[in-house]
Design a protein around this motif. Structure first.
Motif, short mmCIF file in Angstrom:
data_model
loop_
_atom_site.label_atom_id
_atom_site.label_comp_id
_atom_site.label_asym_id
_atom_site.label_seq_id
_atom_site.Cartn_x
_atom_site.Cartn_y
_atom_site.Cartn_z
N ILE A 1 -2.07 -15.20 23.45
CA ILE A 1 -1.97 -13.86 24.05
C ILE A 1 -2.23 -13.97 25.46
N GLU A 2 -1.14 -13.80 26.54
CA GLU A 2 -1.25 -13.77 27.92
C GLU A 2 -1.46 -12.54 28.54
N THR A 3 -1.05 -11.24 27.83
CA THR A 3 -1.47 -9.91 28.14
C THR A 3 -1.62 -9.24 26.93
N PRO A 4 -2.26 -8.08 26.89
CA PRO A 4 -2.14 -7.41 25.63
C PRO A 4 -0.63 -6.85 25.02
N ASP A 5 0.23 -6.58 26.11
CA ASP A 5 1.39 -5.98 25.74
C ASP A 5 2.46 -7.17 25.66
N ASP A 6 2.11 -8.50 25.74
CA ASP A 6 3.04 -9.36 25.65
C ASP A 6 3.63 -9.76 24.11
N PRO A 7 4.64 -10.40 23.82
CA PRO A 7 5.01 -10.60 22.45
C PRO A 7 4.05 -11.22 21.30
N ILE A 8 3.14 -11.50 21.79
CA ILE A 8 1.97 -11.87 20.88
C ILE A 8 0.91 -10.99 20.79
N GLY A 9 0.44 -10.34 21.85
CA GLY A 9 -0.56 -9.28 21.81
C GLY A 9 0.04 -8.19 20.95
N LEU A 10 1.42 -7.61 21.23
CA LEU A 10 1.72 -6.60 20.57
C LEU A 10 1.97 -6.65 19.24
N GLN A 11 1.97 -7.80 18.56
CA GLN A 11 1.92 -8.09 17.01
C GLN A 11 0.70 -7.73 16.44
N VAL A 12 -0.46 -7.99 17.25
CA VAL A 12 -1.84 -8.08 16.60
C VAL A 12 -2.88 -7.16 17.04
N ARG B 1 2.95 -3.64 4.12
CA ARG B 1 1.70 -3.40 3.22
C ARG B 1 0.37 -3.12 3.92
N ARG B 2 0.56 -2.34 5.24
CA ARG B 2 -0.54 -2.19 6.03
C ARG B 2 -1.60 -1.18 5.09
N GLU B 3 -1.10 -0.43 4.21
CA GLU B 3 -2.00 0.55 3.57
C GLU B 3 -2.90 -0.33 2.49
N HIS B 4 -2.65 -1.46 2.17
CA HIS B 4 -3.30 -2.10 1.25
C HIS B 4 -3.99 -3.34 1.58
N VAL B 5 -3.56 -4.01 2.66
CA VAL B 5 -4.25 -5.38 3.15
C VAL B 5 -5.52 -5.19 3.59
N GLY B 6 -6.45 -6.07 3.86
CA GLY B 6 -7.51 -5.98 4.49
C GLY B 6 -8.50 -6.84 3.93
N PRO B 7 -9.66 -7.34 4.83
CA PRO B 7 -10.71 -8.29 4.36
C PRO B 7 -11.44 -8.00 3.15
N ASP B 8 -11.40 -6.79 2.79
CA ASP B 8 -12.10 -6.39 1.39
C ASP B 8 -11.12 -5.97 0.26
N GLY B 9 -9.94 -6.31 0.27
CA GLY B 9 -8.83 -5.92 -0.52
C GLY B 9 -8.21 -7.02 -1.40
N GLY B 10 -8.12 -6.63 -2.78
CA GLY B 10 -7.07 -6.94 -3.56
C GLY B 10 -7.29 -8.46 -4.04
N TYR C 1 -6.66 0.86 9.31
CA TYR C 1 -6.03 -0.32 9.29
C TYR C 1 -6.97 -1.48 9.61
N ALA C 2 -6.92 -2.57 9.16
CA ALA C 2 -7.70 -3.80 9.35
C ALA C 2 -7.15 -4.49 10.57
N THR C 3 -8.07 -5.20 11.32
CA THR C 3 -7.76 -5.83 12.40
C THR C 3 -8.22 -7.36 12.15
N PRO D 1 -4.79 -14.06 7.55
CA PRO D 1 -5.46 -14.63 8.83
C PRO D 1 -5.46 -13.54 9.90
N LEU D 2 -4.22 -12.75 9.94
CA LEU D 2 -4.17 -11.87 10.99
C LEU D 2 -3.41 -10.66 10.31
N TYR D 3 -3.69 -9.53 10.98
CA TYR D 3 -3.15 -8.40 10.53
C TYR D 3 -2.16 -7.63 11.44
N CYS D 4 -0.86 -7.93 11.11
CA CYS D 4 0.43 -7.38 11.81
C CYS D 4 0.19 -5.72 11.93
N ARG D 5 0.69 -5.28 13.02
CA ARG D 5 0.28 -4.10 13.23
C ARG D 5 1.78 -3.35 12.84
#
Length: 359
Positions: free
Chosen positions: A60-71, A125-134, A48-50, A117-121
């Motif tokens: 992002i304040e911490t990796p497991d905060d509501p912003i960090g968790l998404q990405v 459509r996570r099986e398809h999206v990515g910087p080289d895709g579509g 999966y793309a990041t 612009p970002l890839y939601c975890r």
């Protein structure tokens, strides 16, 4: 804070020079993952793309905060639950030509690219999206435009992907002009995270590209009030000054917005930014997303808790996209009793309905 407890000062201090984080090594350098996590995160990155753009990273304040968790990637993404599906809403089965999804009689999706612009975890459509895709080439776009012209029941075209605002202004303008030239298409809708995730991309040239004689609506995806940064709010104002109405859609996510306070804050931030909350989506069962799941009963209870607490302007429709491509349906909460003769108020008290039929 970093996973070890020290502040993530490098992100904010170097934000002006920062670029989009894409690799596990870059996540490590930014303090978003620990070194011992690197092998597992690398394994996730192979599937999966990041992407975490600088504007979003600064939130992002911490990796497991509501912003960090998404990405921020997690090893849990490689655990597929029995109910999860590679194509949870049936896009593939409902695609008559590349780039088109036709689920409803009067509307169709056009996916000109699968880059974000970002890839939601939690992306469905996570099986398809990515910087080289579509990216649809000119030939594929021509086929898609022809299909839309031939299907005269189509009144609305929704540009999605990926994120259509990642297109160059020249490419977006070409697509918008072609769609606007189709006589039976009256409405163009754009779905995007760009205004809040990468607000610097909202340039005058991009806004010029969105300008047509047809009705244009923008639907912005946001899941937490903290996504509404000063730069993001200014980007929304630039869009609205062009006369483009803005709606908001969100996904109900464990650890991100699964409380009355978090949802209230999100919906109030939308309304304060002149964005009407449109849909609150029940999480689509894409592979590796179970950690974000909030049961429907809990979602209904959260929405019921907001009734009477926030203005109707801040009230979205809570919806489920039925797995398999059968469309969206509202999930409530419900206030009308099964007998159709009584309703419950926001405090749970029942009241008899007096209508001509009941007298």
């Amino acid at each position: 804070m970093s996973p070890s407890g020290s502040p993530i000062i490098g992100i904010r201090a170097n934000s002006a020079q920062a670029r989009t984080l894409r690799s596990p090594e870059e996540l490590l350098g930014a303090g978003l993952v620990e070194r011992e996590q690197l092998p597992a995160i690398t394994h996730v990155a192979e599937r999966y793309a990041t992407a975490i753009p600088s504007a979003f990273m600064e939130l992002i304040e911490t990796p497991d905060d509501p912003i960090g968790l998404q990405v921020i990637p997690s090893p849990d993404e490689l655990q597929t639950a029995p109910h999860e599906l590679a194509d949870p809403i049936g896009d593939d089965a409902l695609s008559p030509v590349p780039g088109i999804v036709h689920r409803y009689a009067d509307r169709a999706l056009l996916k000109p690219l699968l880059i974000c612009p970002l890839y939601c975890r939690f992306c469905f459509r996570r099986e398809h999206v990515g910087p080289d895709g579509g990216l649809l080439d000119e030939e594929a776009l021509t086929v898609a435009f022809r299909w839309l012209r031939e299907n005269t029941a189509i009144r609305e075209v929704i540009l999605t992907g990926g994120d259509p605002l990642m297109l160059s202004p020249r490419r977006l303008e070409h697509i918008m002009r072609e769609l606007a030239s189709i006589p039976h298409v009256t409405t163009l809708r754009i779905h995007s995270r760009v205004p809040l995730a990468a607000p610097e991309k909202i340039s005058d040239a991009l806004l010029d590209a969105m300008d047509t004689d047809k009705a244009v609506w923008l639907v912005v995806h946001a899941n937490h009030a903290r996504e509404f940064s000063p730069a993001g709010r200014e980007a929304l104002k630039k869009i609205q000054r062009r006369g483009i109405p803005v709606l908001g859609q969100s996904v109900l996510l464990r650890g991100v917005n699964d409380s009355e306070d978090a949802l209230e804050g999100l919906f109030r931030a939308m309304v304060e930014s002149r964005m009407k909350p449109y849909y609150l989506h029940q999480l689509d069962p894409a592979p590796g997303t179970a950690r974000f799941h909030v049961p429907i009963a809990e979602g209904r209870q959260l929405l019921a808790g907001l009734r009477g607490r926030v203005t109707g302007l801040a009230w979205p429709t809570y919806v489920l996209d039925i797995p398999g491509g059968y469309g969206k349906v509202p999930l409530g909460p419900d206030y009308l009793e099964p007998s159709l003769s009584a309703v419950s108020d926001p405090n749970g008290q029942k009241h008899t309905i007096r209508t001509p039929d009941s007298l």
